[in-house]
Motif scaffolding. Structure first.
Motif, PDB file in Angstrom:
ATOM      1  N   ASN A 173       0.870  -1.178   0.000  1.00 33.70           N
ATOM      2  CA  ASN A 173       0.000   0.000   0.000  1.00 33.70           C
ATOM      3  C   ASN A 173       0.906   1.227   0.000  1.00 33.70           C
ATOM      4  OD1 ASN A 173      -1.626   2.241   0.755  1.00 33.70           O
ATOM      5  ND2 ASN A 173      -3.112   0.878   1.689  1.00 33.70           N
ATOM      6  N   LEU A 174       1.077   1.817  -1.159  1.00 33.47           N
ATOM      7  CA  LEU A 174       2.037   2.901  -1.324  1.00 33.47           C
ATOM      8  C   LEU A 174       1.773   4.057  -0.361  1.00 33.47           C
ATOM      9  CD1 LEU A 174       4.474   4.012  -2.873  1.00 33.47           C
ATOM     10  CD2 LEU A 174       2.865   5.005  -4.508  1.00 33.47           C
ATOM     11  N   ALA A 175       0.552   4.538  -0.310  1.00 36.33           N
ATOM     12  CA  ALA A 175       0.249   5.697   0.541  1.00 36.33           C
ATOM     13  C   ALA A 175       0.466   5.377   2.014  1.00 36.33           C
ATOM     14  CB  ALA A 175      -1.183   6.170   0.301  1.00 36.33           C
ATOM     15  N   ALA A 176      -0.025   4.242   2.462  1.00 27.18           N
ATOM     16  CA  ALA A 176       0.139   3.862   3.873  1.00 27.18           C
ATOM     17  C   ALA A 176       1.611   3.623   4.191  1.00 27.18           C
ATOM     18  CB  ALA A 176      -0.686   2.616   4.193  1.00 27.18           C
ATOM     19  N   GLY A 177       2.335   2.995   3.265  1.00 24.15           N
ATOM     20  CA  GLY A 177       3.760   2.758   3.471  1.00 24.15           C
ATOM     21  C   GLY A 177       4.547   4.056   3.580  1.00 24.15           C
ATOM     22  N   MET A 178       4.238   4.996   2.695  1.00 27.72           N
ATOM     23  CA  MET A 178       4.915   6.298   2.755  1.00 27.72           C
ATOM     24  C   MET A 178       4.638   6.980   4.093  1.00 27.72           C
ATOM     25  SD  MET A 178       4.319   7.653  -1.158  1.00 27.72           S
ATOM     26  CE  MET A 178       4.650   9.341  -0.723  1.00 27.72           C
ATOM     27  N   PHE A 179       3.406   6.902   4.551  1.00 25.87           N
ATOM     28  CA  PHE A 179       3.028   7.518   5.822  1.00 25.87           C
ATOM     29  C   PHE A 179       3.773   6.857   6.982  1.00 25.87           C
ATOM     30  CE2 PHE A 179       0.304   7.521   9.603  1.00 25.87           C
ATOM     31  CZ  PHE A 179       0.201   8.879   9.818  1.00 25.87           C
ATOM     32  N   ARG A 180       3.736   5.527   7.027  1.00 23.32           N
ATOM     33  CA  ARG A 180       4.377   4.810   8.136  1.00 23.32           C
ATOM     34  C   ARG A 180       5.879   5.008   8.164  1.00 23.32           C
ATOM     35  NH1 ARG A 180       0.706  -0.470   7.515  1.00 23.32           N
ATOM     36  NH2 ARG A 180      -0.817   0.057   9.115  1.00 23.32           N
ATOM     37  N   LEU A 181       6.487   5.093   7.004  1.00 23.92           N
ATOM     38  CA  LEU A 181       7.940   5.227   6.925  1.00 23.92           C
ATOM     39  C   LEU A 181       8.412   6.678   6.969  1.00 23.92           C
ATOM     40  CD1 LEU A 181       8.369   2.571   4.130  1.00 23.92           C
ATOM     41  CD2 LEU A 181       9.249   2.350   6.468  1.00 23.92           C
ATOM     42  N   GLY A 182       7.492   7.612   6.741  1.00 22.75           N
ATOM     43  CA  GLY A 182       7.882   9.019   6.702  1.00 22.75           C
ATOM     44  C   GLY A 182       8.603   9.384   5.421  1.00 22.75           C
ATOM     45  N   PHE A 183       8.282   8.678   4.318  1.00 18.52           N
ATOM     46  CA  PHE A 183       8.937   8.908   3.035  1.00 18.52           C
ATOM     47  C   PHE A 183       8.114   9.856   2.177  1.00 18.52           C
ATOM     48  CE2 PHE A 183      11.048   4.411   2.640  1.00 18.52           C
ATOM     49  CZ  PHE A 183      11.906   4.722   3.673  1.00 18.52           C
ATOM     50  N   ASP A 184       8.799  10.657   1.371  1.00 15.12           N
ATOM     51  CA  ASP A 184       8.089  11.401   0.344  1.00 15.12           C
ATOM     52  C   ASP A 184       8.050  10.522  -0.910  1.00 15.12           C
ATOM     53  OD1 ASP A 184      10.543  11.654  -1.040  1.00 15.12           O
ATOM     54  OD2 ASP A 184      10.851  13.718  -0.405  1.00 15.12           O
ATOM     55  N   ALA A 185       7.378  10.997  -1.941  1.00 13.13           N
ATOM     56  CA  ALA A 185       7.178  10.192  -3.150  1.00 13.13           C
ATOM     57  C   ALA A 185       8.493   9.815  -3.828  1.00 13.13           C
ATOM     58  CB  ALA A 185       6.265  10.934  -4.129  1.00 13.13           C
ATOM     59  N   ASP A 186       9.459  10.731  -3.856  1.00 10.91           N
ATOM     60  CA  ASP A 186      10.738  10.442  -4.506  1.00 10.91           C
ATOM     61  C   ASP A 186      11.497   9.326  -3.800  1.00 10.91           C
ATOM     62  OD1 ASP A 186      10.338  12.386  -6.458  1.00 10.91           O
ATOM     63  OD2 ASP A 186      11.378  13.941  -5.302  1.00 10.91           O
ATOM     64  N   VAL A 187      11.533   9.380  -2.474  1.00  8.01           N
ATOM     65  CA  VAL A 187      12.229   8.341  -1.713  1.00  8.01           C
ATOM     66  C   VAL A 187      11.519   7.006  -1.893  1.00  8.01           C
ATOM     67  CG1 VAL A 187      12.884   7.559   0.607  1.00  8.01           C
ATOM     68  CG2 VAL A 187      13.208   9.951  -0.040  1.00  8.01           C
ATOM     69  N   ALA A 188      10.197   7.020  -1.821  1.00  6.12           N
ATOM     70  CA  ALA A 188       9.425   5.785  -1.991  1.00  6.12           C
ATOM     71  C   ALA A 188       9.708   5.160  -3.357  1.00  6.12           C
ATOM     72  CB  ALA A 188       7.932   6.065  -1.823  1.00  6.12           C
ATOM     73  N   GLU A 189       9.712   5.970  -4.388  1.00  7.51           N
ATOM     74  CA  GLU A 189       9.964   5.470  -5.742  1.00  7.51           C
ATOM     75  C   GLU A 189      11.362   4.865  -5.851  1.00  7.51           C
ATOM     76  OE1 GLU A 189      10.371   7.228 -10.273  1.00  7.51           O
ATOM     77  OE2 GLU A 189       9.125   8.317  -8.832  1.00  7.51           O
ATOM     78  N   THR A 190      12.335   5.536  -5.272  1.00  6.64           N
ATOM     79  CA  THR A 190      13.714   5.037  -5.317  1.00  6.64           C
ATOM     80  C   THR A 190      13.840   3.710  -4.582  1.00  6.64           C
ATOM     81  OG1 THR A 190      14.586   7.292  -5.462  1.00  6.64           O
ATOM     82  CG2 THR A 190      16.109   5.578  -4.720  1.00  6.64           C
ATOM     83  N   ILE A 191      13.245   3.615  -3.401  1.00  2.27           N
ATOM     84  CA  ILE A 191      13.306   2.377  -2.622  1.00  2.27           C
ATOM     85  C   ILE A 191      12.636   1.235  -3.392  1.00  2.27           C
ATOM     86  CG2 ILE A 191      12.471   1.225  -0.517  1.00  2.27           C
ATOM     87  CD1 ILE A 191      14.791   3.085   0.074  1.00  2.27           C
ATOM     88  N   LEU A 192      11.500   1.518  -4.008  1.00  3.01           N
ATOM     89  CA  LEU A 192      10.791   0.482  -4.766  1.00  3.01           C
ATOM     90  C   LEU A 192      11.594  -0.028  -5.949  1.00  3.01           C
ATOM     91  CD1 LEU A 192       7.118   1.791  -4.715  1.00  3.01           C
ATOM     92  CD2 LEU A 192       7.961  -0.383  -3.797  1.00  3.01           C
ATOM     93  N   LYS A 193      12.411   0.814  -6.542  1.00  3.00           N
ATOM     94  CA  LYS A 193      13.177   0.440  -7.735  1.00  3.00           C
ATOM     95  C   LYS A 193      14.465  -0.328  -7.417  1.00  3.00           C
ATOM     96  CE  LYS A 193      11.662   4.157 -10.777  1.00  3.00           C
ATOM     97  NZ  LYS A 193      12.082   5.354 -11.521  1.00  3.00           N
ATOM     98  N   LEU A 194      14.862  -0.391  -6.159  1.00  3.89           N
ATOM     99  CA  LEU A 194      16.120  -1.053  -5.819  1.00  3.89           C
ATOM    100  C   LEU A 194      16.044  -2.554  -6.067  1.00  3.89           C
ATOM    101  CD1 LEU A 194      17.040   0.739  -2.460  1.00  3.89           C
ATOM    102  CD2 LEU A 194      18.077   1.103  -4.699  1.00  3.89           C
ATOM    103  N   SER A 195      17.054  -3.075  -6.737  1.00  2.32           N
ATOM    104  CA  SER A 195      17.151  -4.521  -6.960  1.00  2.32           C
ATOM    105  C   SER A 195      17.667  -5.178  -5.674  1.00  2.32           C
ATOM    106  CB  SER A 195      18.123  -4.803  -8.104  1.00  2.32           C
ATOM    107  OG  SER A 195      19.449  -4.488  -7.691  1.00  2.32           O
ATOM    108  N   PRO A 196      17.545  -6.504  -5.576  1.00  3.88           N
ATOM    109  CA  PRO A 196      18.112  -7.173  -4.397  1.00  3.88           C
ATOM    110  C   PRO A 196      19.602  -6.878  -4.205  1.00  3.88           C
ATOM    111  CG  PRO A 196      16.614  -8.655  -5.518  1.00  3.88           C
ATOM    112  CD  PRO A 196      16.757  -7.427  -6.397  1.00  3.88           C
ATOM    113  N   ALA A 197      20.355  -6.853  -5.287  1.00  2.72           N
ATOM    114  CA  ALA A 197      21.790  -6.556  -5.180  1.00  2.72           C
ATOM    115  C   ALA A 197      22.014  -5.140  -4.658  1.00  2.72           C
ATOM    116  CB  ALA A 197      22.468  -6.738  -6.531  1.00  2.72           C
ATOM    117  N   GLN A 198      21.206  -4.191  -5.116  1.00  2.00           N
ATOM    118  CA  GLN A 198      21.337  -2.810  -4.641  1.00  2.00           C
ATOM    119  C   GLN A 198      20.953  -2.704  -3.165  1.00  2.00           C
ATOM    120  OE1 GLN A 198      18.819  -1.201  -7.759  1.00  2.00           O
ATOM    121  NE2 GLN A 198      20.550   0.039  -8.516  1.00  2.00           N
ATOM    122  N   LEU A 199      19.934  -3.457  -2.746  1.00  2.00           N
ATOM    123  CA  LEU A 199      19.549  -3.470  -1.329  1.00  2.00           C
ATOM    124  C   LEU A 199      20.712  -3.941  -0.459  1.00  2.00           C
ATOM    125  CD1 LEU A 199      15.943  -4.985  -1.285  1.00  2.00           C
ATOM    126  CD2 LEU A 199      16.592  -2.626  -0.850  1.00  2.00           C
TER     127      LEU A 199
END
Length: 106
Positions: free
Chosen positions: A30-56
């Protein structure tokens, strides 16, 4: 900065990887709820979602904890640890107080 022993560095990496994996899971479910719980803005959320396992894994390998502790106000932390409301009301109270915190870097 003093050298950290290898057990401590491994613990930091484990915390970082767990946090990043949890962040991706919350955002995917749940993108909106996840951003709220984590305190992320849209840019940070998008970047985190795009990370591959190797990048993580690479990002988690930092020798610093990458997640921030939102409860950096002693008075707020104290108010959240007192059982004045109990149960669901206590959770709602905590959520409201945390959502009002400024999570931007100083």
């Amino acid at each position: 900065m003093p050298n950290l022993d290898s057990a401590l560095l491994n613990d930091i990496r484990e915390v970082n990887l767990s946090y990043l994996m949890l962040a991706q899971r919350l955002l995917r479910e749940n993108l909106a709820a996840g951003m709220f719980r984590l305190g992320f803005d849209a840019d940070v959320a998008e970047t985190i979602l795009k990370l591959s396992p190797a990048q993580l894994v690479r990002l988690a390998g930092s020798n610093s904890v990458i997640c921030g502790f939102r409860l950096n106000d002693g008075q707020l932390l104290s108010s959240l640890t007192h059982e004045v409301l109990g149960g669901v009301l206590q959770q709602a109270h905590s959520t409201i107080l945390l959502s009002q915190r400024d999570t931007s870097p100083a």
